[in-house]
Scaffold this active site. Structure first.
Site, PDB file in Angstrom:
ATOM      1  N   TYR A   1       0.511  -1.838  -0.138  1.00 50.13           N
ATOM      2  CA  TYR A   1      -0.054   0.376  -0.017  1.00 50.13           C
ATOM      3  C   TYR A   1       0.816   1.122  -0.013  1.00 50.13           C
ATOM      4  O   TYR A   1       1.750   1.492  -0.074  1.00 50.13           O
ATOM      5  CB  TYR A   1      -1.152  -0.240   1.204  1.00 50.13           C
ATOM      6  CG  TYR A   1      -1.466  -1.228   0.934  1.00 50.13           C
ATOM      7  CD1 TYR A   1      -2.893  -1.354   0.275  1.00 50.13           C
ATOM      8  CD2 TYR A   1      -1.917  -2.413   1.933  1.00 50.13           C
ATOM      9  CE1 TYR A   1      -3.444  -2.422  -0.252  1.00 50.13           C
ATOM     10  CE2 TYR A   1      -3.396  -3.521   2.129  1.00 50.13           C
ATOM     11  CZ  TYR A   1      -3.559  -3.407   0.721  1.00 50.13           C
ATOM     12  OH  TYR A   1      -4.130  -4.193  -0.074  1.00 50.13           O
TER      13      TYR A   1
ATOM     14  N   ARG B   1       2.773  -1.750  10.691  1.00 55.07           N
ATOM     15  CA  ARG B   1       3.123  -2.486  10.131  1.00 55.07           C
ATOM     16  C   ARG B   1       4.015  -2.934   8.752  1.00 55.07           C
ATOM     17  O   ARG B   1       4.190  -1.851   8.589  1.00 55.07           O
ATOM     18  CB  ARG B   1       1.363  -3.118   9.998  1.00 55.07           C
ATOM     19  CG  ARG B   1       1.621  -4.454   9.142  1.00 55.07           C
ATOM     20  CD  ARG B   1       0.736  -5.496   8.359  1.00 55.07           C
ATOM     21  NE  ARG B   1       0.183  -6.069  10.424  1.00 55.07           N
ATOM     22  CZ  ARG B   1      -0.654  -7.441  10.193  1.00 55.07           C
ATOM     23  NH1 ARG B   1      -0.936  -7.906   9.091  1.00 55.07           N
ATOM     24  NH2 ARG B   1      -0.949  -7.747  10.668  1.00 55.07           N
TER      25      ARG B   1
END
Length: 784
Positions: A590, A638
């Site tokens: 992403y 993350r």
């Protein structure tokens, strides 16, 4: 040389020849050529000849009968069970020779810790070969020593079946490399096989911290007065210590001096011993026509978890059984590979975990002594906390006490503190995209989904990736936090969790889809672009995710500023919603992850190029969010610790990325991997991402969350107690069972403060009764 005896059952022959009443039909594999006279080739020859004495079987071995390299061979009880069923004569001969023991000793920094109940059996490799030679001769196998086998292509035309048992340097495999498609990986440690003329009283691991670096000894008895000794160290340590300039005698003497305490001052001896590096062999295919690979020719597994002899013998058992069961050779070879490949791949995954643990041995040396021993014992994930407790409850209890587990408390139910947030246990419900929002608004589905898992006992429940803008969504069904309506809906969910599941924390994961946005719902076509209604995409560089994906626009200065503001606006709303923890999503390809990977960031400005530059924008976003996020509430990040692709983010990069975020105030790193590029090649397996988390934790000191194929509470206990992670995030298990943590407590008989059953559910805190499955036991035995 296994570090575990928890192995998969060995194959056994499923049929035995019967005496026919009509003239027998010759077997499909009547004439058999075996290339290589090691244990695998010899045992295959003996089995096949015993199953049908009419077979003509010839074994070629380039060495003399009494030539052997290495010393002791370890076989598991499962392998021996297969041998006993298939050939009682060989089994009886082995039984008479075995040295057996139960203990493992781990010696480190002057301390010796012993774990019992493991169960090993070993004998000398030379004696094993003698037993197999004798059995083959008795059965009528043609053994040809000091003889090079004809080329496999020649044998395949003259024989019905060619068994290539010609080892890790297989010429047969090389000859058909275009078909077998071998992959051979050389690893980072040097090792040498030696022997001592006395028997260790346990399987012994000893660590030596020398001026040149860390060295380790693996030793075990294989005869009443003899032990195998393997000395291993990283390549750079081997070079610094000068072993490259030493001959066999000098290396042997040096090793004996370094490990004098373990050896009691006694010498070591070699047998054409040389320093080598382990090579992992994997083949895409194991057979070609009527030629089949077995043993090291087909696959290798590091000596620290299992013997190559063990795998080769099990291959021979399975191949012989499949030849008995299948109507033709082609079917038999296909069945053999179908049966053995999953077992071998599982063994190789465990072996890789063990091998890499020893490669990174210095990372673990500062652990508390018993935790270090527990970590070593469970390194391959085949020995677990629960398994080790059954083997040696006293040792496991001591490790738990050192860790700080209150009496009767499994490691997973010990609390963990991040800033002002104390999690009641170490279980995290991992972020899972539900693709069920409408215009970014979470609805009743999200309330039930997240509420059920909060009620289910986990210490921390994470939302799915919550998108910071409409254009930052992955799909039209993704949830957001860029409007007040969305914030109100999230507040409803956090209020429920806090009111109805006291003690459960709920965290939000903020992210932006980047080039992976404007796609269909997962079950309609994961990562496929929408058929209509697409929105423009942005990314660090103008690179589409897949060939059929949209091409994103490269972000300019104004775009970067806008994205940063979108993250801070979403973070403000997250605080208003009452979330306990905020995680920044910098993984899985992403937007922020796209900046970190060199495969997705081709920029030439200050945000591209070096890792420092690639980190710049994600850190800017992190700093902006951290500045406004309450100081007593934790923030995690993350990351994808590897791209599983050449030229991408590496494990070394991941350590530096984690270190950078920690320096900016991250309280923990949530360590995932991959999903950055579409042509990735992940090495899947049980808890396969944990080694990356382990390394980050031990090299940086920052707490970590590990995720990925963690499926059991036993895995969670094992990983936490070994010090490989601080928290375990589970996704699919929580889809299968929303009350996974409550059930884990019930199954372990735990009812302490680390988990609590909601009052309306308390009646379900014990397993429901089931119908009786046992029948009356016979009490009388009648004579015949």
């Amino acid at each position: 040389m296994p570090g575990s005896s928890a192995e998969a059952p060995a194959p056994a022959l499923r049929s035995t020849p019967s005496t026919p009443s009509t003239p027998p039909t010759p077997p499909a594999a009547h004439r058999i050529a075996v290339i290589g006279g090691g244990p695998g080739g010899l045992y295959a020859a003996a089995l096949l000849k015993r199953l049908d004495p009419r077979r003509e079987i010839t074994v070629w071995e380039r060495n003399a009968p009494d030539d052997t390299f290495g010393f002791g061979v370890v076989l598991s009880d499962e392998t021996l069970g297969g041998i006993e069923h298939a050939d009682p004569v060989v089994y009886a001969a082995l039984q008479a020779e075995f040295v057996r023991w139960d203990d493992i000793d781990i010696v480190h920094r002057g301390g010796r810790h012993t774990s019992g109940g493991h169960g090993f059996a070993a004998l000398g490799r030379r004696r094993l070969l003698e037993i197999l030679h004798e059995r083959c001769r008795d059965l009528g196998v043609d053994l040809r020593f000091r003889a090079e086998a004809p080329p496999a292509a020649e044998l395949s035309t003259a024989y019905d079946l060619v068994i290539a048992a010609d080892g890790v340097h297989s010429l047969t495999r090389d000859a058909y490399a275009d078909v077998f498609a071998p992959s051979i990986e050389t690893h980072r440690c040097r090792y040498i096989w030696l022997a001592a003329d006395f028997a260790f009283d346990a399987f012994r691991f000893e660590i030596a911290e020398t001026e040149h670096g860390v060295m380790q000894l693996h030793g075990y008895p294989y005869a009443p007065g003899a032990s195998t000794v393997i000395v291993e160290m990283r390549e750079e340590v081997w070079e610094a210590a000068g072993f490259a300039e030493l001959d066999e005698r000098e290396s042997t003497e040096r090793c004996a001096k370094i490990f004098a305490d373990a050896l009691g001052g006694r010498p070591l001896r070699g047998n054409k011993s040389a320093w080598t590096t382990f090579r992992t062999v994997v083949n895409k295919h194991w057979s070609h026509g009527n030629t089949v690979l077995i043993g090291d020719a087909a696959h290798t597994a590091h000596f620290s978890i299992g013997s190559g002899t063990k795998l080769a013998v099990e291959d021979a058992l399975a191949l012989a059984a499949c030849l008995e069961e299948q109507p033709d050779i082609a079917g038999a070879l296909a069945a053999y590979e179908t049966e053995r490949r999953p077992v071998v791949e599982s063994t190789q995954r465990a072996a890789r975990a063990s091998l890499e643990w020893f490669e990174r041995l210095p990372d673990h040396l500062d652990q508390p002594p018993r935790q270090f021993a527990f970590n070593l014992l469970t390194r391959s994930r085949r020995v677990t906390h629960d398994n080790l407790r059954l083997r040696d409850a006293h040792f496991t209890a001591a490790v738990e006490r050192d860790f700080g587990c209150p009496e009767g408390t499994p490691p997973m139910f010990t609390p963990f503190r991040l800033r002002g947030l104390t999690l009641r246990n170490r279980v995290v419900v991992s972020p899972m995209d539900m693709y069920s929002a409408v215009d970014g608004v979470p609805g009743d589905f999200h309330l039930v989904h997240l509420g059920a898992r909060a009620l289910g006992g986990a210490g921390l429940v994470m939302t799915e990736m919550v998108c910071v803008s409409e254009r930052g969504r992955i799909t039209p069904g993704c949830a957001g936090l860029y409007t007040d309506e969305q914030a109100d809906a999230w507040r409803r969910i956090t209020d429920f969790a806090h009111a109805q599941a006291p003690g459960a924390a709920i965290g939000v994961q903020l992210g932006h889809s980047g080039r992976k946005g404007s796609t269909k719902l997962m079950w309609e076509g994961i990562d496929d672009p929408l058929d209509e209604g697409n929105w423009p995409l942005v990314a660090p560089s103008s690179l589409p995710y897949k060939e059929n994906s949209q091409r994103p626009d490269e972000l300019d200065r104004a775009g970067l500023d806008e994205i940063r503001e979108q993250f801070t606006s979403a973070a403000r709303r997250a605080e208003q919603c009452g979330f306990d923890l905020l995680e920044l999503h910098c993984a899985h390809g992403y937007l922020l992850s796209g900046f970190l990977s060199p495969l997705t960031n081709r920029r030439t400005d200050a945000y591209g190029g070096s890792l420092t530059n690639r980190l710049r924008f994600p850190l800017e976003v992190f700093d902006a969010v951290r500045e406004l996020w309450p100081g007593d509430k934790p923030m995690t990040v993350r990351i994808s610790a590897t791209d599983w692709a050449d030229g991408g983010t590496t494990a070394d990069d991941a350590v530096e990325i984690a270190r950078a975020f920690a320096a900016h105030g991250a309280d923990a790193i949530d360590v995932s991997t991959g999903q950055v590029v579409s042509d990735e090649r992940p090495a899947y397996g049980r808890s396969y991402q944990t080694p990356f988390a382990d390394r980050i934790r031990n090299e940086t000191g920052i707490p970590v969350i590990t995720v990925g194929a963690i499926s059991s509470w036993d895995d969670v206990n094992s990983l936490i107690l070994a010090g490989r992670t601080d928290l375990c995030a589970l996704a699919r298990p929580h889809l299968y069972d929303p009350h996974w943590t409550l059930h884990a407590a019930a199954e372990q008989g735990y009812s302490g403060p680390g988990v609590s059953w909601p009052l309306p559910y308390r009646a379900g805190s014990r397993r429901p009764q089931t119908g009786r499955t046992d029948g009356p036991k016979p009490r009388l035995t009648l004579g015949s």
